[in-house]
Design a protein around this motif. Structure first.
Motif, mmCIF file in Angstrom:
data_model
loop_
_atom_site.group_PDB
_atom_site.id
_atom_site.type_symbol
_atom_site.label_atom_id
_atom_site.label_comp_id
_atom_site.label_asym_id
_atom_site.label_seq_id
_atom_site.Cartn_x
_atom_site.Cartn_y
_atom_site.Cartn_z
ATOM 1 N N GLY A 11 0.813 -1.208 0.000
ATOM 2 C CA GLY A 11 0.000 0.000 0.000
ATOM 3 C C GLY A 11 0.847 1.260 0.000
ATOM 4 N N ALA A 12 1.904 1.256 0.804
ATOM 5 C CA ALA A 12 2.795 2.423 0.857
ATOM 6 C C ALA A 12 3.524 2.606 -0.470
ATOM 7 C CB ALA A 12 3.792 2.256 1.996
ATOM 8 N N ALA A 13 3.934 1.495 -1.070
ATOM 9 C CA ALA A 13 4.621 1.587 -2.360
ATOM 10 C C ALA A 13 3.683 2.101 -3.443
ATOM 11 C CB ALA A 13 5.184 0.224 -2.751
ATOM 12 N N ALA A 14 2.438 1.652 -3.434
ATOM 13 C CA ALA A 14 1.467 2.125 -4.418
ATOM 14 C C ALA A 14 1.186 3.613 -4.245
ATOM 15 C CB ALA A 14 0.177 1.325 -4.304
ATOM 16 N N LYS A 15 1.051 4.045 -2.995
ATOM 17 C CA LYS A 15 0.823 5.472 -2.733
ATOM 18 C C LYS A 15 2.014 6.304 -3.180
ATOM 19 C CE LYS A 15 -2.316 4.898 1.166
ATOM 20 N NZ LYS A 15 -2.475 5.044 2.627
ATOM 21 N N ALA A 16 3.225 5.809 -2.905
ATOM 22 C CA ALA A 16 4.428 6.544 -3.292
ATOM 23 C C ALA A 16 4.560 6.628 -4.803
ATOM 24 C CB ALA A 16 5.663 5.870 -2.695
ATOM 25 N N THR A 17 4.201 5.554 -5.498
ATOM 26 C CA THR A 17 4.257 5.557 -6.959
ATOM 27 C C THR A 17 3.269 6.547 -7.540
ATOM 28 O OG1 THR A 17 4.908 3.228 -6.920
ATOM 29 C CG2 THR A 17 4.072 4.086 -8.993
ATOM 30 N N ILE A 18 2.062 6.565 -7.002
ATOM 31 C CA ILE A 18 1.043 7.509 -7.479
ATOM 32 C C ILE A 18 1.477 8.942 -7.194
ATOM 33 C CG2 ILE A 18 -1.314 8.315 -7.079
ATOM 34 C CD1 ILE A 18 -2.057 5.345 -6.617
ATOM 35 N N GLU A 19 2.012 9.178 -6.008
ATOM 36 C CA GLU A 19 2.470 10.527 -5.649
ATOM 37 C C GLU A 19 3.628 10.975 -6.541
ATOM 38 O OE1 GLU A 19 4.538 12.710 -1.856
ATOM 39 O OE2 GLU A 19 3.110 11.103 -1.461
ATOM 40 N N ALA A 20 4.544 10.065 -6.834
ATOM 41 C CA ALA A 20 5.677 10.404 -7.705
ATOM 42 C C ALA A 20 5.188 10.727 -9.114
ATOM 43 C CB ALA A 20 6.670 9.251 -7.736
ATOM 44 N N SER A 21 4.226 9.960 -9.605
ATOM 45 C CA SER A 21 3.680 10.222 -10.938
ATOM 46 C C SER A 21 2.995 11.583 -10.984
ATOM 47 C CB SER A 21 2.696 9.116 -11.314
ATOM 48 O OG SER A 21 2.132 9.371 -12.578
ATOM 49 N N ARG A 22 2.227 11.892 -9.950
ATOM 50 C CA ARG A 22 1.545 13.201 -9.902
ATOM 51 C C ARG A 22 2.548 14.346 -9.821
ATOM 52 N NH1 ARG A 22 -3.231 11.542 -5.709
ATOM 53 N NH2 ARG A 22 -4.495 10.387 -7.213
ATOM 54 N N SER A 23 3.613 14.153 -9.042
ATOM 55 C CA SER A 23 4.603 15.229 -8.937
ATOM 56 C C SER A 23 5.358 15.411 -10.243
ATOM 57 C CB SER A 23 5.567 14.958 -7.783
ATOM 58 O OG SER A 23 6.355 13.828 -8.048
ATOM 59 N N ARG A 24 5.599 14.316 -10.976
ATOM 60 C CA ARG A 24 6.243 14.441 -12.298
ATOM 61 C C ARG A 24 5.327 15.162 -13.278
ATOM 62 N NH1 ARG A 24 8.020 8.848 -11.388
ATOM 63 N NH2 ARG A 24 10.176 8.962 -10.700
ATOM 64 N N GLU A 25 4.026 14.875 -13.197
ATOM 65 C CA GLU A 25 3.077 15.579 -14.054
ATOM 66 C C GLU A 25 3.064 17.070 -13.728
ATOM 67 O OE1 GLU A 25 -0.676 13.651 -13.570
ATOM 68 O OE2 GLU A 25 -0.061 11.871 -14.685
ATOM 69 N N GLN A 26 3.066 17.399 -12.447
ATOM 70 C CA GLN A 26 3.086 18.812 -12.041
ATOM 71 C C GLN A 26 4.389 19.471 -12.488
ATOM 72 O OE1 GLN A 26 0.623 20.676 -10.800
ATOM 73 N NE2 GLN A 26 2.021 22.404 -11.027
ATOM 74 N N LEU A 27 5.498 18.771 -12.332
ATOM 75 C CA LEU A 27 6.782 19.307 -12.766
ATOM 76 C C LEU A 27 6.783 19.536 -14.274
ATOM 77 C CD1 LEU A 27 9.663 20.130 -12.046
ATOM 78 C CD2 LEU A 27 10.332 17.733 -12.323
ATOM 79 N N GLY A 28 6.158 18.628 -15.022
ATOM 80 C CA GLY A 28 6.045 18.800 -16.475
ATOM 81 C C GLY A 28 5.258 20.047 -16.823
ATOM 82 N N ARG A 29 4.159 20.284 -16.113
ATOM 83 C CA ARG A 29 3.368 21.502 -16.355
ATOM 84 C C ARG A 29 4.163 22.753 -15.984
ATOM 85 N NH1 ARG A 29 -0.690 17.900 -14.654
ATOM 86 N NH2 ARG A 29 -0.503 18.510 -12.475
ATOM 87 N N ASP A 30 4.904 22.682 -14.878
ATOM 88 C CA ASP A 30 5.715 23.826 -14.469
ATOM 89 C C ASP A 30 6.814 24.122 -15.492
ATOM 90 O OD1 ASP A 30 4.157 23.963 -12.203
ATOM 91 O OD2 ASP A 30 5.654 23.000 -10.892
ATOM 92 N N LEU A 31 7.461 23.066 -15.990
ATOM 93 C CA LEU A 31 8.498 23.270 -16.995
ATOM 94 C C LEU A 31 7.918 23.812 -18.298
ATOM 95 C CD1 LEU A 31 10.791 20.154 -16.460
ATOM 96 C CD2 LEU A 31 11.329 22.542 -15.965
ATOM 97 N N ALA A 32 6.702 23.394 -18.641
ATOM 98 C CA ALA A 32 6.051 23.921 -19.845
ATOM 99 C C ALA A 32 5.760 25.405 -19.676
ATOM 100 C CB ALA A 32 4.763 23.154 -20.128
ATOM 101 N N ALA A 33 5.322 25.806 -18.489
ATOM 102 C CA ALA A 33 5.072 27.228 -18.237
ATOM 103 C C ALA A 33 6.371 28.021 -18.314
ATOM 104 C CB ALA A 33 4.421 27.410 -16.869
ATOM 105 N N LEU A 34 7.443 27.461 -17.773
ATOM 106 C CA LEU A 34 8.750 28.113 -17.854
ATOM 107 C C LEU A 34 9.202 28.226 -19.306
ATOM 108 C CD1 LEU A 34 11.272 29.200 -16.334
ATOM 109 C CD2 LEU A 34 12.119 26.858 -16.368
ATOM 110 N N PHE A 35 8.989 27.170 -20.074
ATOM 111 C CA PHE A 35 9.363 27.177 -21.490
ATOM 112 C C PHE A 35 8.575 28.223 -22.266
ATOM 113 C CE2 PHE A 35 8.708 25.544 -25.844
ATOM 114 C CZ PHE A 35 10.020 25.565 -26.274
#
Length: 125
Positions: A11-35
Motif C-alpha cells: 500500500g505504501a509503495a502504491a501510494k508513493a508511486t502515485i504521488e511520484a507520478s503526480r509530482s512528475r506531471e506537475q513538474l512537467g506543467r511547471d516546466l512547460a510554463a517556464l518554457f
C-alpha cells in the motif's frame, strides 16, 4: 513503530508511486510554463527526469498531442505466440555445422576411393 507487513508495504509503495507520478506531471506543467515564458533560458536537460507521465503533461501543457503508450495487454498479445507456432518450433531441426562438414569430407573420401580403385584397375589390367 509497527512491524511492516507485506500489505502495508504494498500500500505504501502504491501510494508513493502515485504521488511520484503526480509530482512528475506537475513538474512537467511547471516546466512547460517556464518554457512558454522564457524559451531562451529553458534547459532541456530538465526534461530527462520527468518520465513518461511528466513528458505527456509537458506536451499537453504546450498543446502538443503526445502519443499514449500501448497498454500492457496489447503488448502481451503481441508477445504471445500461438500454440501451432510453438509446436512447429519444437519440431524444427537444425543441421549442426559438423554434420555438414562430415558429410562433405565423406563424399570426398568416397570419390577419392573410387578414383583410386579405377586407376589401380587400369594399371593392373
Amino acid at each position: 513503530m509497527a512491524n511492516p507487513t507485506p500489505q502495508n508495504f504494498s500500500g505504501a509503495a502504491a501510494k508513493a508511486t502515485i504521488e511520484a507520478s503526480r509530482s512528475r506531471e506537475q513538474l512537467g506543467r511547471d516546466l512547460a510554463a517556464l518554457f512558454m515564458s522564457a524559451p531562451a533560458t529553458f534547459d532541456p536537460v530538465a526534461l530527462r527526469r520527468l518520465g513518461q507521465a511528466g513528458l505527456r503533461s509537458f506536451a499537453a501543457a504546450l498543446g502538443v498531442s503526445a502519443p499514449t503508450p500501448p497498454s500492457p495487454v496489447a503488448e502481451a498479445k503481441k508477445q504471445t505466440v500461438s500454440e501451432d507456432e510453438t509446436n512447429w518450433k519444437h519440431q524444427e531441426s537444425r543441421i549442426v555445422q559438423f554434420q555438414v562438414v562430415g558429410a562433405f569430407y565423406g563424399a570426398i573420401a568416397g570419390l577419392t576411393a573410387i578414383v583410386a580403385v579405377s586407376l589401380l584397375s587400369a594399371l593392373l589390367s
